[in-house]
Enzyme design. Structure first.
Site: not given
Ligand code: NAD
Ligand code: 6OD
Length: 486
Positions: A178, A254, A288, A390
């Site tokens: 998804k 993550e 992130c 964040e």
């Molecule tokens: P988000 O949590 O809003 O959405 C991520 C995904 O989850 C989307 O596909 C969304 O549709 C889905 N989703 C949302 N609510 C859901 C639910 N209740 N059940 C199932 N799926 C659901 O995150 P975002 O806004 O897309 O991304 C930004 C966030 O992601 C930031 O907090 C960022 O730090 C984090 N992030 C973390 C990493 C990491 O590796 N730690 C990497 C990238 C992004």
């Molecule tokens: O480089 C990667 O494998 C990884 N998971 C990066 C995450 C980036 C977050 O926004």
């Protein structure tokens, strides 16, 4: 105008209800296409297709055959590099020079890396002495976990989705993905590549939609999904964790970060400034691992802030396909609204705005886009929301420090624990400080330097588990022990 469909059982299909949502160009706000919105029917069809695929030829492939399929997927992405590039940049607005160096090549590399990693994935074996015979041999076998639900975000859509799909397929699982509703295109495009690479129908499925009360939630709640791997916000992770509790399904998360950058006076100033500019502003701060809290040793604080300001002011905001662009828009107007609330709160809480702090004037059609100025603040207290939450935008707060102990305490004073970047030419100090930081990854004199063999993930509110190398292979397999009395 593009129309993005689900990919289920090896075929592109529209939603049964024909419900769709609109996608917009982040740089202009203009409509760029429509995506089919999945509901219960589509999730049911995708999970059934994924389950059926596990009973088919996919599970009977030899290691060499599966490795070859994964390499063909990587080759398929590279063969259609420009198509993936345009689709990813179109959905996200990120500069072409960024996506062409990072997002698309890394997505292909995810498949070729895990194809090879699988070959070296050793099993354990133990001999047990038994008095009445020649002993017993215990050995382990690793089996696919089953149907994996993959939920991915919008900031590096194809890279972060394939970071999970590649090891899942390498281990013989099937997946239902998804993707983020903001960035559906490249996940859909990958379906064609899967078919061309000889991936059997049902092994890779994509259902589009939103999170709550939509495809995302329905996928995580589906009882026939064996494990869930998720990248996104911490609060979403909490919701998914509750869904996964039903049926005690395994999870790998993550999540968010509020990452410190630590600059010691003994750093190589040029490298530290250049690296910090990247860690704050790359991908418009929507990584992130982006640095949002910067701690600079007092002796070089003023000079460092001036150099950071100069660097930020040299960023070129513009359309993704303009060759000079170094900074794109935020992903959406909604996200811009959220970031601008922080920009406003920074002023209310008494920040000194070193640069930026508002909305840039953009020419022509770009005036309708989700633009914000690259921003640097100083002068906020350690409990300000800007320092604690964040933001996920092109901004950071810079604060001076006087000692190692002080900066370690400041860096660790957060509910997050994802990444840190530390700048010092004193190697002993770098090791000493790095080991005291409560983060999953600490980069020294670098940032986002990735080695796919290493564990990646976060502690505290930044995640559960690690992926990368053997850690991914462990998550995507079920371990069985076999004990043979000899
Ligand atoms: P988000 O949590 O809003 O959405 C991520 C995904 O989850 C989307 O596909 C969304 O549709 C889905 N989703 C949302 N609510 C859901 C639910 N209740 N059940 C199932 N799926 C659901 O995150 P975002 O806004 O897309 O991304 C930004 C966030 O992601 C930031 O907090 C960022 O730090 C984090 N992030 C973390 C990493 C990491 O590796 N730690 C990497 C990238 C992004
Ligand atoms: O480089 C990667 O494998 C990884 N998971 C990066 C995450 C980036 C977050 O926004």
């Amino acid at each position: 105008m593009r129309e993005v469909k689900h990919f289920i059982g090896g075929k592109y299909v529209g939603s049964v209800s024909d419900r769709r949502f609109v996608n917009r160009d982040p740089a202009t706000g203009a409509k760029i296409g429509e995506t089919h919105e999945g509901g219960h029917e589509e999730i049911e069809a995708a999970v059934s297709a994924a389950r059926a695929a596990l009973r088919g030829p996919w599970s009977r492939l030899s290691l060499d055959e599966r490795t070859a399929v994964l390499h063909r997927i990587a080759d398929g992405i590279n063969a259609r590099f420009d198509e993936f590039l345009d689709a990813e940049c179109g959905d996200t607005g990120k500069p072409k020079q960024v996506a062409s160096q990072i997002d698309i090549p890394r997505s292909a590399a995810n498949f070729s890396f895990f194809a090879e990693a699988l070959k070296g994935f050793a099993a354990e074996s133990f001999m047990l002495d038994t008095k009445d015979s020649a002993g017993a041999l215990s050995y382990t076998v690793r089996k696919p976990k089953g149907v994996i639900g993959v939920i991915s975000p919008w900031n590096m859509p194809l890279l972060l989705m394939t970071w999970k799909v590649a090891p899942a397929l390498a281990c013989g699982n099937s997946v239902v993905v998804k993707p983020s509703e903001e960035t559906p295109t490249t996940a859909a495009l990958l379906g064609d590549v899967m078919n061309a690479a000889g991936v059997p129908p049902g092994v890779y499925n994509v259902v589009h939609g939103f999170g709550p009360d939509s495809a995302g939630a329905f996928l995580t709640e589906h009882p026939d999904v064996d494990a869930i791997t998720f990248t996104g916000e911490t609060s979403t992770g909490e919701t998914i964790m509750r869904a996964a509790a039903s049926g005690v399904r395994d999870i790998s998360f993550e999540l968010g970060g509020k990452n410190p950058g630590i600059v010691f006076a003994d750093c190589d100033m040029n490298k530290a400034v250049a690296g910090t500019l990247r860690s704050v502003f790359d991908n418009c701060g929507q990584i992130c691992l982006s640095t949002e809290r910067l701690y600079v040793e007092r002796a070089i604080f003023d000079e460092f802030v001036v150099r950071l300001k100069t660097g930020a002011e040299h960023l070129v905001l513009g359309a993704w396909n303009h060759p000079g662009t170094t900074l794109g828009p935020l992903i959406s107007q909604n996200h811009r609204d959220k970031v601008l609330v922080y920009y406003k709160r920074a002023i209310e809480q008494g920040a000194t705005v070193i640069t930026g702090g508002g909305v840039p004037e953009m020419p022509g059609e770009l005036a309708g886009g989700a633009w914000v100025q690259p921003t640097i603040w100083t002068g906020l207290s350690d409990d300000s929301v800007i320092v604690r939450e964040e933001i996920f935008g092109p901004c950071c707060h810079v604060r001076p420090f006087d000692s190692e102990d002080e900066v370690i305490a400041l860096a660790n004073d957060t509910r997050y624990g994802l990444g840190a970047a530390l700048w010092s030419e004193n190697t002993s100090r770098a090791h000493r400080v790095a080991q005291q930081l409560g983060v999953g990854t600490c980069w020294v004199n670098s940032w986002m330097l990735r080695d796919l063999r290493t564990p990646f993930g976060g502690s505290k509110h930044s995640g559960i588990g690690r992926e990368g190398g053997v850690h991914s292979l462990k998550f995507y397999t079920e371990l069985q022990n076999i004990c043979v009395k000899l």
